[in-house]
Design a protein around this motif. Structure first.
Motif, PDB file in Angstrom:
ATOM      1  N   LEU A  56       3.551   1.810 -10.883  1.00  0.00           N
ATOM      2  CA  LEU A  56       3.191   0.846  -9.838  1.00  0.00           C
ATOM      3  C   LEU A  56       1.922   1.270  -9.109  1.00  0.00           C
ATOM      4  N   CYS A  57       1.787   2.563  -8.873  1.00  0.00           N
ATOM      5  CA  CYS A  57       0.563   3.054  -8.228  1.00  0.00           C
ATOM      6  C   CYS A  57      -0.658   2.684  -9.066  1.00  0.00           C
ATOM      7  N   ARG A  58      -0.569   2.925 -10.360  1.00  0.00           N
ATOM      8  CA  ARG A  58      -1.712   2.645 -11.242  1.00  0.00           C
ATOM      9  C   ARG A  58      -1.999   1.147 -11.338  1.00  0.00           C
ATOM     10  N   GLU A  59      -0.941   0.350 -11.374  1.00  0.00           N
ATOM     11  CA  GLU A  59      -1.136  -1.094 -11.488  1.00  0.00           C
ATOM     12  C   GLU A  59      -1.719  -1.702 -10.208  1.00  0.00           C
ATOM     13  N   HIS A  60      -1.476  -1.059  -9.061  1.00  0.00           N
ATOM     14  CA  HIS A  60      -1.911  -1.608  -7.781  1.00  0.00           C
ATOM     15  C   HIS A  60      -3.020  -0.773  -7.133  1.00  0.00           C
ATOM     16  N   ARG A  61      -3.698  -0.007  -7.968  1.00  0.00           N
ATOM     17  CA  ARG A  61      -4.889   0.736  -7.548  1.00  0.00           C
ATOM     18  C   ARG A  61      -4.624   1.692  -6.392  1.00  0.00           C
ATOM     19  N   ILE A  62      -3.468   2.327  -6.440  1.00  0.00           N
ATOM     20  CA  ILE A  62      -3.157   3.418  -5.523  1.00  0.00           C
ATOM     21  C   ILE A  62      -3.366   4.711  -6.308  1.00  0.00           C
ATOM     22  N   PRO A 100       6.910   7.123  13.773  1.00  0.00           N
ATOM     23  CA  PRO A 100       6.592   5.739  14.115  1.00  0.00           C
ATOM     24  C   PRO A 100       7.281   5.290  15.399  1.00  0.00           C
ATOM     25  N   ASP A 101       6.766   4.242  15.981  1.00  0.00           N
ATOM     26  CA  ASP A 101       7.353   3.713  17.213  1.00  0.00           C
ATOM     27  C   ASP A 101       8.650   2.943  16.952  1.00  0.00           C
ATOM     28  N   ASP A 102       8.775   2.357  15.767  1.00  0.00           N
ATOM     29  CA  ASP A 102       9.936   1.506  15.496  1.00  0.00           C
ATOM     30  C   ASP A 102      11.120   2.265  14.906  1.00  0.00           C
ATOM     31  N   GLY A 103      10.992   3.584  14.736  1.00  0.00           N
ATOM     32  CA  GLY A 103      12.097   4.383  14.226  1.00  0.00           C
ATOM     33  C   GLY A 103      12.214   4.419  12.721  1.00  0.00           C
ATOM     34  N   ASP A 104      11.424   3.609  12.018  1.00  0.00           N
ATOM     35  CA  ASP A 104      11.445   3.611  10.554  1.00  0.00           C
ATOM     36  C   ASP A 104      10.516   4.707  10.067  1.00  0.00           C
ATOM     37  N   ARG A 105      11.076   5.718   9.420  1.00  0.00           N
ATOM     38  CA  ARG A 105      10.294   6.892   9.034  1.00  0.00           C
ATOM     39  C   ARG A 105       9.394   6.653   7.826  1.00  0.00           C
ATOM     40  N   ALA A 106       9.578   5.548   7.152  1.00  0.00           N
ATOM     41  CA  ALA A 106       8.743   5.265   5.976  1.00  0.00           C
ATOM     42  C   ALA A 106       7.333   4.893   6.418  1.00  0.00           C
ATOM     43  N   GLY A 107       6.338   5.592   5.862  1.00  0.00           N
ATOM     44  CA  GLY A 107       4.949   5.281   6.158  1.00  0.00           C
ATOM     45  C   GLY A 107       4.480   4.061   5.389  1.00  0.00           C
ATOM     46  N   PRO A 108       3.248   3.634   5.620  1.00  0.00           N
ATOM     47  CA  PRO A 108       2.757   2.399   4.986  1.00  0.00           C
ATOM     48  C   PRO A 108       2.733   2.440   3.465  1.00  0.00           C
ATOM     49  N   VAL A 109       2.370   3.562   2.882  1.00  0.00           N
ATOM     50  CA  VAL A 109       2.342   3.647   1.414  1.00  0.00           C
ATOM     51  C   VAL A 109       3.766   3.619   0.866  1.00  0.00           C
ATOM     52  N   THR A 110       4.662   4.339   1.521  1.00  0.00           N
ATOM     53  CA  THR A 110       6.071   4.347   1.094  1.00  0.00           C
ATOM     54  C   THR A 110       6.666   2.955   1.179  1.00  0.00           C
ATOM     55  N   ARG A 111       6.390   2.243   2.264  1.00  0.00           N
ATOM     56  CA  ARG A 111       6.931   0.884   2.419  1.00  0.00           C
ATOM     57  C   ARG A 111       6.391  -0.046   1.335  1.00  0.00           C
ATOM     58  N   ARG A 112       5.108   0.056   1.058  1.00  0.00           N
ATOM     59  CA  ARG A 112       4.512  -0.814   0.053  1.00  0.00           C
ATOM     60  C   ARG A 112       5.113  -0.545  -1.323  1.00  0.00           C
ATOM     61  N   LEU A 113       5.207   0.721  -1.680  1.00  0.00           N
ATOM     62  CA  LEU A 113       5.755   1.068  -2.990  1.00  0.00           C
ATOM     63  C   LEU A 113       7.232   0.702  -3.100  1.00  0.00           C
ATOM     64  N   SER A 114       7.961   0.837  -2.003  1.00  0.00           N
ATOM     65  CA  SER A 114       9.378   0.479  -2.011  1.00  0.00           C
ATOM     66  C   SER A 114       9.560  -1.011  -2.293  1.00  0.00           C
ATOM     67  N   ALA A 115       8.752  -1.835  -1.655  1.00  0.00           N
ATOM     68  CA  ALA A 115       8.832  -3.281  -1.886  1.00  0.00           C
ATOM     69  C   ALA A 115       8.443  -3.631  -3.317  1.00  0.00           C
ATOM     70  N   LEU A 116       7.389  -2.979  -3.812  1.00  0.00           N
ATOM     71  CA  LEU A 116       6.958  -3.227  -5.192  1.00  0.00           C
ATOM     72  C   LEU A 116       8.033  -2.793  -6.187  1.00  0.00           C
ATOM     73  N   TYR A 117       8.687  -1.685  -5.899  1.00  0.00           N
ATOM     74  CA  TYR A 117       9.722  -1.196  -6.804  1.00  0.00           C
ATOM     75  C   TYR A 117      10.924  -2.141  -6.829  1.00  0.00           C
ATOM     76  N   LYS A 118      11.355  -2.624  -5.681  1.00  0.00           N
ATOM     77  CA  LYS A 118      12.490  -3.551  -5.646  1.00  0.00           C
ATOM     78  C   LYS A 118      12.196  -4.794  -6.473  1.00  0.00           C
ATOM     79  N   ASP A 119      10.976  -5.301  -6.355  1.00  0.00           N
ATOM     80  CA  ASP A 119      10.588  -6.477  -7.124  1.00  0.00           C
ATOM     81  C   ASP A 119      10.577  -6.166  -8.629  1.00  0.00           C
ATOM     82  N   LEU A 120      10.061  -4.984  -8.987  1.00  0.00           N
ATOM     83  CA  LEU A 120      10.008  -4.593 -10.390  1.00  0.00           C
ATOM     84  C   LEU A 120      11.411  -4.447 -10.973  1.00  0.00           C
ATOM     85  N   ALA A 121      12.336  -3.859 -10.206  1.00  0.00           N
ATOM     86  CA  ALA A 121      13.708  -3.681 -10.685  1.00  0.00           C
ATOM     87  C   ALA A 121      14.366  -5.024 -10.958  1.00  0.00           C
TER      88      ALA A 121
END
Length: 308
Positions: free
Chosen positions: A231-237, A279-300
């Motif tokens: 996913l990183c390679r496909e999305h230029r990360i 983070p201020d909202d209590g979600d420990r996932a950073g922006p890259v982690t959040r993006r990859l997590s969403a991409l992975y769920k869609d791929l699965a």
């Protein structure tokens, strides 16, 4: 724990496949002479059921059969026949989503408790355990804590870490040490002290927008790990499979672990050091982690294999 989940009462009445026979949970047993019980002589896979299909089924079966070949074990079924047995088990339980499967294959029954495969007298033992299990969203939001343990990943000439074998004592010892230290999971190093992987998941860090993971020599060939790299390679990360140290980890902007059970889970602390900026909202996932997590769920979802 990384594998935290809410108990589901439906699991009390599931049917488990034992050598093709569907039996209630309390009747699902194997012999005390089974190679898996006596010696941990076997291989296994964890599978995730998504929207009526099994995510990345072909990749999981490929890894299973490669492992069987490596330990010179005949599974006794073709890939197609084994896949059909898994789908039969799911159908018998009416399971279509939110399910985690443990598929286990051992060398089979021995005539006496001894390690030599030549004393095996029966076919491989094949067990399929499907359970309703969804990863804890609270744990994923809070992030996990890792502790670097003294137990090392072994080199390929000792016990090849590419094998998803039943013999997991080194990972269990690592898990115990991490738990005694109050952590959720163990971070394990390779024989030279470079970061390798965790005891039951794969480890990634993010530095300067780049995603780093180990070179892979000392860890299982993870299906989720491979898909995140893809996913990183496909999305230029920018993604790098490389050797790095704990100093690199402590100074990372983000960290996360991957696995079939929970997908991507953020890491909050490693050895007591907070990773990144809280983070201020209590979600420990950073922006890259959040993006990859969403991409992975869609791929699965897109790559879930359904019964033909």
């Amino acid at each position: 724990m990384t594998h935290d989940y809410a108990d589901d009462p439906r699991n009390a009445s599931i049917l488990i496949s034992v050598n093709g026979q569907l039996v209630p949970r309390e009747q699902a047993v194997v012999s005390v002479f089974d190679s898996g019980f006596i010696l941990g002589d076997g291989i296994w896979e964890g599978l995730r059921v998504v929207d009526g299909g099994i995510a990345f089924l072909d990749a999981h079966l490929a890894r299973l059969y490669e492992g069987a070949k490596a330990i010179d074990m005949d599974i006794g079924l073709s890939r197609e026949a084994l896949a059909a047995r898994i789908f039969d088990c799911l159908a018998a339980n009416g399971m279509t989503d939110g399910v985690h499967i443990r598929l286990m294959v051992t060398r089979g029954i021995k005539k006496t408790p001894y390690q030599d495969p030549r004393v095996t007298i029966g076919p491989a033992t094949i067990v399929i355990i499907p359970e309703y299990k969804i990863a804890s969203e609270a744990k994923k939001r809070a992030g996990i804590d890792l502790f670097t343990v003294h137990v090392r990943r072994t080199a390929p000439d000792m016990q090849d870490q590419k094998l998803n074998s039943h013999s997991k004592l080194n990972c269990i010892l690592a898990c115990i040490q991490a738990a005694k230290a109050g952590a959720d999971e163990a971070l394990m190093l390779d024989p030279d002290g470079a970061v390798a992987t965790c005891n039951s998941t794969h480890f990634f860090i993010v530095r300067g927008g780049e995603v780093w993971t180990s070179d892979g020599l000392y860890c299982l060939g993870g299906i989720t790990r491979a898909n995140v790299i893809r996913l990183c390679r496909e999305h230029r990360i920018v993604v790098r499979e490389k050797r790095f140290s704990l100093t690199d980890v402590y100074g990372a902007d983000e960290a996360f672990v991957t696995g079939t059970f929970a997908g991507l889970t953020a890491v909050h602390r490693v050895d007591g050091r907070i990773i990144g900026t809280p983070p201020d909202d209590g979600d420990r996932a950073g922006p890259v982690t959040r993006r990859l997590s969403a991409l992975y769920k869609d791929l699965a979802r897109r790559e879930s294999v359904r019964r033909a």
